[in-house]
Design an enzyme around this catalytic site. Structure first.
Site, PDB file in Angstrom:
ATOM      1  N   THR A 416       0.831  -1.181   0.000  1.00 37.80           N
ATOM      2  CA  THR A 416       0.000   0.000   0.000  1.00 37.80           C
ATOM      3  C   THR A 416       0.876   1.245   0.000  1.00 37.80           C
ATOM      4  O   THR A 416       2.024   1.194   0.413  1.00 37.80           O
ATOM      5  CB  THR A 416      -0.875  -0.038   1.271  1.00 37.80           C
ATOM      6  OG1 THR A 416      -1.626  -1.231   1.243  1.00 37.80           O
ATOM      7  CG2 THR A 416      -1.768   1.154   1.393  1.00 37.80           C
ATOM      8  N   GLY A 499      -1.182  -3.866   5.383  1.00 38.07           N
ATOM      9  CA  GLY A 499      -2.060  -4.967   5.739  1.00 38.07           C
ATOM     10  C   GLY A 499      -2.675  -4.809   7.127  1.00 38.07           C
ATOM     11  O   GLY A 499      -3.131  -3.735   7.525  1.00 38.07           O
TER      12      GLY A 499
END
Length: 607
Positions: A416, A499
């Site tokens: 991310t 995550g």
């Protein structure tokens, strides 16, 4: 003279001894120096603050904190050109999709929290995409069985494969860009995307941490090659000569063309125009299920952020299908104990953090899903009474072997990159964007220059679970932006990628800031923990006790005490499992203080 002679002889003998290897083997001074460096030269000192941290960055005209220095500069250039914070955030995100494709890109999804000073409101945006309409749960299970029979995935795989076409969901990022830009943008989108287009054509030097992740992703793709229907496009786009190295110039002219098309033709080019037709043709060619109709039907949605009060600070996260409420649940549990009664590095603080995480994630596994397809007890999960009820389950002296989900009241009402930008008018943007597992599926449509996300891996295959796979449904999501208000005013725009580390990291940063008075940079540089294990929203559950990963900055005595309390602890030195933090804090005088992540390549830029 005799004393001086003695000293000279002693020093000569000492140098000879230092230069001697095992069994008296002589080494050069270069070898001695190399061994000294390898043994670990410590950091330097600081005149103020903690020795292990750096100064926050201050600015009043505008600020950007991203995971790549050039992307931060892109955002500042857009602000200086008259763009709003949302213009600058989109520009930085587009640049990161090029510069940090190991964590994000327009083949993935996006979430925003935006503070608008004009209306004095927070706005949330859920830009997650849906599963293909043409594939049922039974179809999906049959495809997985076929892959197992062919040896393409392990026989013991319990969930959805991580790579190839099966975990693909509709990419929501481009729609999110245009939705936010339509509402809060000032500059034409072609101007906003122009810096990323220029870097894509001319090239840029790859930064060290991103180069590290490029190699990790290439190794992962090669290991899972049997899952991936077509990898030649991805190899041509990203790995022509292997994984790009630090300092190497990297270009992506296909992505430049795609971004130019978006700037010229707008959102519909991606979901209904030529780009959509290219994606449709690609998935038909490789035997995947994503279709033009899935792209054309996509729309993200504006949502109301949920919040809890943590010691006088209002912390905001987006509702499920994301996991942001897990951070709020943890804070609602932790506010029932005064953490500041113990030193920050004490076993007691870490114990409460871990047990609160384990309790919250039991509910994540049980309830968090697409609220349009499942009944999620949103208000009940965040009630003070429920937080007290869950807190009462924590044994202050020992780790509980296993927790279960609670029963919150049901009321009517979800790798991310994270970045944050603030402008001179007071607008603040908290943005997170991802392809999920690393770079994504391994699939790159012909000539488009971006990889599709594998977010669909996070569906459950259990038809009775709220997060069960279904056509047109959004999967459980891990990426979560955050925002904090104090006395009705914006205080902190922040996030932490990685995550299930994300809600844990949000809470640790806030505990550092609020309970222990660290500054915005120290709060991110401090050593972190990451608990892994327990029940999962995919239905593929881990060990109930799980494992507590800690960074080297956690004292050895604390680790020993945690183990005596029943925790399973391991020390991880490379920082990979502990996320990536960025933050902008608004000061009482209207200026900003910014922080970035030492575990990434990022920087804060301001003026």
């Amino acid at each position: 003279m005799r004393y001086c002679t003695f000293v000279a002889v002693f020093l000569s003998a000492l140098l000879a001894a230092c230069a001697a290897g095992p069994a008296g083997k002589m080494r050069s001074m270069d070898e001695v120096d190399a061994q000294g460096a390898a043994a670990g030269l410590g950091g330097g000192g600081r005149p103020v603050g903690e020795a292990w941290s750096r100064s926050p960055v201050y600015g009043a005209g505008g600020m950007a904190a991203t995971a790549q220095p050039l992307a931060s500069q892109v955002a500042i250039d857009v602000l200086k050109a008259g763009g709003s914070a949302i213009d600058a955030a989109i520009a930085a995100n587009a640049a990161l999709g090029l510069m940090e494709p190991t964590g994000n890109g327009i083949g993935g999804d996006i979430f925003f929290i935006i503070w608008d000073p004009e209306t004095e409101q927070l706005y949330g945006y859920n830009g997650s995409g849906r599963a293909p309409e043409g594939r049922s749960l039974d179809d999906l299970k049959a495809r997985i069985a076929g892959l197992k029979a062919a040896g393409a995935v392990p026989e013991d795989l319990e969930g959805i494969p991580s790579h190839g076409s099966l975990p693909v969901t509709v990419p929501g990022t481009v729609d999110g860009w245009f939705a936010a830009h339509d509402r809060f943008g000032r500059l034409p989108m072609a101007d906003v995307l122009a810096p990323a287009v220029r870097y894509a054509r001319e090239g840029f030097p790859v930064s060290p941490v991103i180069a590290y992740y490029f190699q990790r992703n290439l190794d992962g793709f090669e290991k899972r090659a049997a899952m991936i229907e077509e990898f030649d496009n991805a190899r041509t786009t990203y790995f022509t000569d292997g994984a790009p190295k630090a300092g190497e110039l990297f270009r992506n002219t296909d992505l430049a063309d795609t971004l130019e098309t978006l700037g010229r033709e707008g959102r519909d080019a991606f979901y209904e125009g030529e780009l959509a037709r290219t994606m449709d043709a690609y998935f038909k060619r490789i035997g995947g299920d994503l279709r033009y109709a899935d792209l054309a039907a996509h729309r993200g949605e504006w949502v109301e952020p949920g919040h809890v009060d943590y010691r006088g600070y209002d912390v905001y996260e987006l509702p499920p299908n994301g996991q942001g409420f897990a951070a709020l649940q943890m804070l609602n549990i932790l506010k029932n104990v005064d953490l500041a009664q113990w030193p920050r590095a004490s076993a007691e603080v870490f114990h409460y953090l871990v047990e609160a995480k384990r309790l919250a994630f039991e509910d994540v596994a049980r309830y968090y899903a697409d609220p349009s397809a499942a009944e999620v007890p949103l208000a009940g999960l965040l009630s003070d009474a429920y937080g007290r009820e869950r807190f009462s389950l924590i044994d202050p002296a020992r780790a509980t072997a296993a927790f279960g989900p609670g029963e919150p009241a049901l009321e009517s009402d979800g790798d991310t990159t994270y970045l944050t930008v603030a402008d001179g008018d007071g607008m603040m943007v908290s943005l997170i964007q991802s392809n999920y597992r690393g770079m994504g599926t391994g699939l790159v449509a012909d000539g488009l220059g971006f990889m599709f996300q594998d977010r669909g891996e996070l569906f459950s295959l259990d038809p009775a679970h709220p997060n069960a796979y279904a056509p047109g449904k959004r999967p459980f999501h891990t990426i979560i932006p955050a925002f904090v208000m104090k006395d009705g005013e914006p205080w902190l725009s922040f996030g932490l990628m990685g995550g299930a580390m994300q809600p844990q990291g949000h809470v640790q940063v806030l505990v550092n800031l609020i309970d222990y008075g660290m500054n915005v940079q120290e709060a991110g540089d401090a050593a972190r923990i990451n608990h892994d294990g327990g029940r999962q929203p995919t239905g593929v559950h881990g060990d109930p006790l799980g494992t507590l990963a800690v960074e080297p900055g956690v004292p050895a005595a604390t680790i020993k005490r945690l183990e005596a309390m029943g925790h399973r602890v391991e020390v991880i030195e490379d920082g990979v499992r502990f996320g990536g933090y960025q933050a902008i804090m608004r000061l009482p005088n209207g200026a900003y203080a910014g922080a970035t992540e030492k575990r990434k390549d990022g920087t804060v830029a301001a003026y």
